[in-house]
Write an enzyme that holds these catalytic residues in place. Structure first.
Site, PDB file in Angstrom:
ATOM      1  N   LYS A 155       2.714  11.424  -3.863  1.00  5.33           N
ATOM      2  CA  LYS A 155       1.509  10.712  -4.427  1.00  5.33           C
ATOM      3  C   LYS A 155       0.475  11.728  -5.039  1.00  5.33           C
ATOM      4  O   LYS A 155      -0.253  11.201  -6.163  1.00  5.33           O
ATOM      5  CB  LYS A 155       0.925   9.879  -3.622  1.00  5.33           C
ATOM      6  CG  LYS A 155      -0.041   8.706  -4.221  1.00  5.33           C
ATOM      7  CD  LYS A 155      -0.741   7.755  -2.781  1.00  5.33           C
ATOM      8  CE  LYS A 155      -1.713   7.042  -3.257  1.00  5.33           C
ATOM      9  NZ  LYS A 155      -2.279   6.201  -2.299  1.00  5.33           N
TER      10      LYS A 155
ATOM     11  N   GLU B  21      -7.161   0.703  -4.411  1.00  3.30           N
ATOM     12  CA  GLU B  21      -7.001   0.690  -2.852  1.00  3.30           C
ATOM     13  C   GLU B  21      -8.443   0.342  -2.226  1.00  3.30           C
ATOM     14  O   GLU B  21      -8.533  -0.601  -1.274  1.00  3.30           O
ATOM     15  CB  GLU B  21      -6.917   2.017  -2.251  1.00  3.30           C
ATOM     16  CG  GLU B  21      -5.181   2.258  -2.748  1.00  3.30           C
ATOM     17  CD  GLU B  21      -4.881   3.708  -2.286  1.00  3.30           C
ATOM     18  OE1 GLU B  21      -5.723   4.585  -1.997  1.00  3.30           O
ATOM     19  OE2 GLU B  21      -3.781   4.149  -2.677  1.00  3.30           O
TER      20      GLU B  21
ATOM     21  N   ASP C 248     -12.800   4.849   1.770  1.00  2.00           N
ATOM     22  CA  ASP C 248     -11.478   4.970   1.669  1.00  2.00           C
ATOM     23  C   ASP C 248     -10.986   6.252   1.860  1.00  2.00           C
ATOM     24  O   ASP C 248     -10.753   6.857   0.718  1.00  2.00           O
ATOM     25  CB  ASP C 248     -10.801   3.979   0.648  1.00  2.00           C
ATOM     26  CG  ASP C 248      -9.185   3.960   1.022  1.00  2.00           C
ATOM     27  OD1 ASP C 248      -8.851   4.290   1.891  1.00  2.00           O
ATOM     28  OD2 ASP C 248      -8.721   3.191   0.115  1.00  2.00           O
TER      29      ASP C 248
ATOM     30  N   ASP D 235       0.879  -1.190  -0.060  1.00  3.16           N
ATOM     31  CA  ASP D 235       0.018  -0.067   0.144  1.00  3.16           C
ATOM     32  C   ASP D 235       0.809   1.198  -0.164  1.00  3.16           C
ATOM     33  O   ASP D 235       1.484   1.521   1.042  1.00  3.16           O
ATOM     34  CB  ASP D 235      -0.678  -0.067   1.372  1.00  3.16           C
ATOM     35  CG  ASP D 235      -1.699   1.267   1.432  1.00  3.16           C
ATOM     36  OD1 ASP D 235      -1.797   2.074   0.421  1.00  3.16           O
ATOM     37  OD2 ASP D 235      -2.315   1.436   2.587  1.00  3.16           O
TER      38      ASP D 235
END
Length: 529
Positions: A77, A182, A210, A13
């Site tokens: 990211k 994810e 999420d 992850d």
């Protein structure tokens, strides 16, 4: 702890603020979350460059944020796989203490001072350092070399963002078996946990919420007893997460200092870094208490800073973000063509889901339904990735071997026609694999070739979408405008690899382009770690 396991593929992850790595242990029939060298199961997604040869990754880097803010890199990211001129990137870099500039091919590049010199790094290179750190932790834990991995990405990542993440994996020495969304990874983890306690239920509609440090994703999935997991719809925002809540608090503190002391500390990178750390801690505290204090000694010009922060104030500052989350939830359900009353389970994942207001709004929206909190919010995504890694890596265990995963394309795919009009061939949330075709006409008299630029996105104007690639069909017979027709075919396989082809219907002349894992550009600088 070291356990010898042959041919283990790992699940990673790669998060905005924290990352996690896991592996499936068939002999124990379970997933093991792997600890780093400090003994922690999550590692800060942070890289720091020092005035020596040393490059710090993880906890060591995060500890440098206050004293070395311009050379400590985090939140990459949020800009990976994007264009420097994108509005979201421009907004993002305004709040970063380190410098980001426009590099080759309009890519955002990061400049740092390292070992007395200025050096430039791409977001992929920074991400690769984090991935390599996780890879090394896994190798130490497993007692063997690790090559294969499944890496998770936000469900709403574009093809370019996904490809850049894959490139980072290659730079880290990994063979990326699959990029997994994810929320889908979290659903896999949830399914294994739930299956152990529920019998007789043939299928369930599961909604995964999420909310991470830098990205927000939702997925609507159908999970069957035979371990077939079908993604019905996805949605999200790759620039919405806990970091935004922290920044809202930081801005409030800056405003407080301005009002009281007539001092603007927004340009002081060290002070802003210390405020960021303090506000992040205060945010976490407010998940379990209704009031907390931010206290920083000698924040600026020798002056201390103290401010009380209530949960109500925190919620007021972030109302817009919370409302946006619920709007995205509603949109995902509409896209999945399901009423919220038919959702059996609502699974929450990500550290910021511990925020009381987030849980309250979600519970109210789903008419009082209890939220599923039985999986670890920070570890669930890596857990699910490890299960899929075991499946793809050929581990001989029944639990992962029987799993069948069907995904959707998160963003619409199409070609540019006329000026900048986006002609959609595959709408978002189309189940993959899929093949779609459309017919187009020539635009000009005696047009002998037709260019097809391929885009991804939801805007009707391609300038606001993501350019993927292009191809040209030659050998079009000379004819009046709109006389000759061309058939364009979009073919996406189960791995998300897109092949686009065009054919002149009258004579069969054709051309195509495959948009998949590009080779790493040689100009990418090799990084010593």
């Amino acid at each position: 702890m070291s356990i010898g396991v042959s041919g283990t593929a790992i699940g990673i992850d790669l998060g905005t603020t924290y990352s996690c790595v896991a592996a499936w242990f068939g002999q124990h029939n379970r997933v093991e979350i792997i600890t780093n060298e400090q003994g922690n199961k999550i590692t800060p997604s942070c890289v720091a460059f020092t005035d020596t040869d040393e490059v710090l990754v993880g906890e060591g880097a995060r500890n440098q944020i206050n004293r070395n803010p311009t050379n400590t890199i985090f939140d990459v990211k949020r800009i990976i796989g994007s264009r420097f001129n994108d509005t979201t990137v421009q907004k993002e870099i305004q709040s970063l203490p380190y410098k980001v500039f426009k590099g080759p091919m309009k890519k955002p590049m990061i400049v740092v001072q390292h070992n007395g010199n200025y050096e430039n790094f791409s977001p992929e290179q920074i991400s690769s350092m984090i991935l390599k750190k996780l890879k090394e932790a896994a190798e130490t834990f497993l007692g063997m070399k690790v090559t294969n991995a499944v890496i998770t990405v936000p469900a709403y990542f574009s093809d370019k963002q996904g490809q850049a993440t894959k490139d980072a994996g290659v730079l880290a020495g990994l063979n990326v078996l699959r990029l997994l969304s994810e929320p889908t990874a979290a659903a896999i983890a949830y399914d294994l946990e739930k299956s152990a306690h529920i019998n007789g239920v043939k299928e369930r509609n599961v909604f995964v919420f999420d909310l991470g440090g830098g990205t927000f994703d939702v997925s609507l999935l159908n999970i069957r007893k035979d371990k077939r997991i079908t993604v019905k719809a996805v949605g999200g925002d790759t620039h919405l997460g806990g970091e935004d809540f922290d920044r809202a608090m930081v801005n409030c503190c800056v405003e407080e200092i301005m009002n009281k002391e007539k001092k603007d500390v927004s340009g002081n990178t060290r002070a802003m870094g210390r405020l960021k750390v303090a506000c992040e801690k205060a945010k976490r505290d407010l998940s379990s208490t209704t009031q907390t204090s931010i206290e920083i000694e000698s924040l600026y010009e020798g002056n201390d800073f103290t401010m009380k922060f209530s949960r109500a104030k925190f919620e007021e500052l972030n109302t817009g973000f919370f409302d946006k989350c619920i709007k995205i939830v509603k949109k995902c359900l509409r896209d999945g063509k399901i009423d919220k009353k038919k959702v059996d389970d609502v699974v929450i994942v990500g550290g910021p889901t511990r925020i009381s207001k987030v849980q309250q709004m979600l519970t109210e929206f789903f008419d009082g339904k209890l939220l599923c909190k039985n999986i670890n919010a920070e570890e669930a995504v890596a857990y699910g990735a490890a299960v899929l890694a075991a499946n793809l890596g050929g581990n001989d265990n029944q639990t992962s071997h029987n799993m069948i995963l069907s995904d959707v394309t998160p963003l619409s795919l199409g070609v540019r026609i006329y000026d900048n009009d986006m002609s959609v061939v595959i709408p978002r949330n189309t189940p993959i694999p899929t093949i779609k075709e459309r017919i187009y006409n020539t635009k000009f008299d005696n047009q002998l070739c037709v260019k097809f630029p391929v885009y991804q996105g939801e805007s009707s104007n391609t300038e606001n979408n993501i350019f993927l690639d292009k191809f040209v069909v030659y050998g079009v017979p000379a004819a009046p405008a709109r006389k000759e027709k061309l058939k364009v075919c979009f073919n996406i396989d189960a791995n998300g690899i897109l092949k686009v082809s065009g054919e002149v219907i009258s004579n069969g002349n054709k051309a195509s382009v495959t948009i998949a894992a590009e080779k790493i550009k040689k100009k990418l600088k090799k990084v010593k770690m």
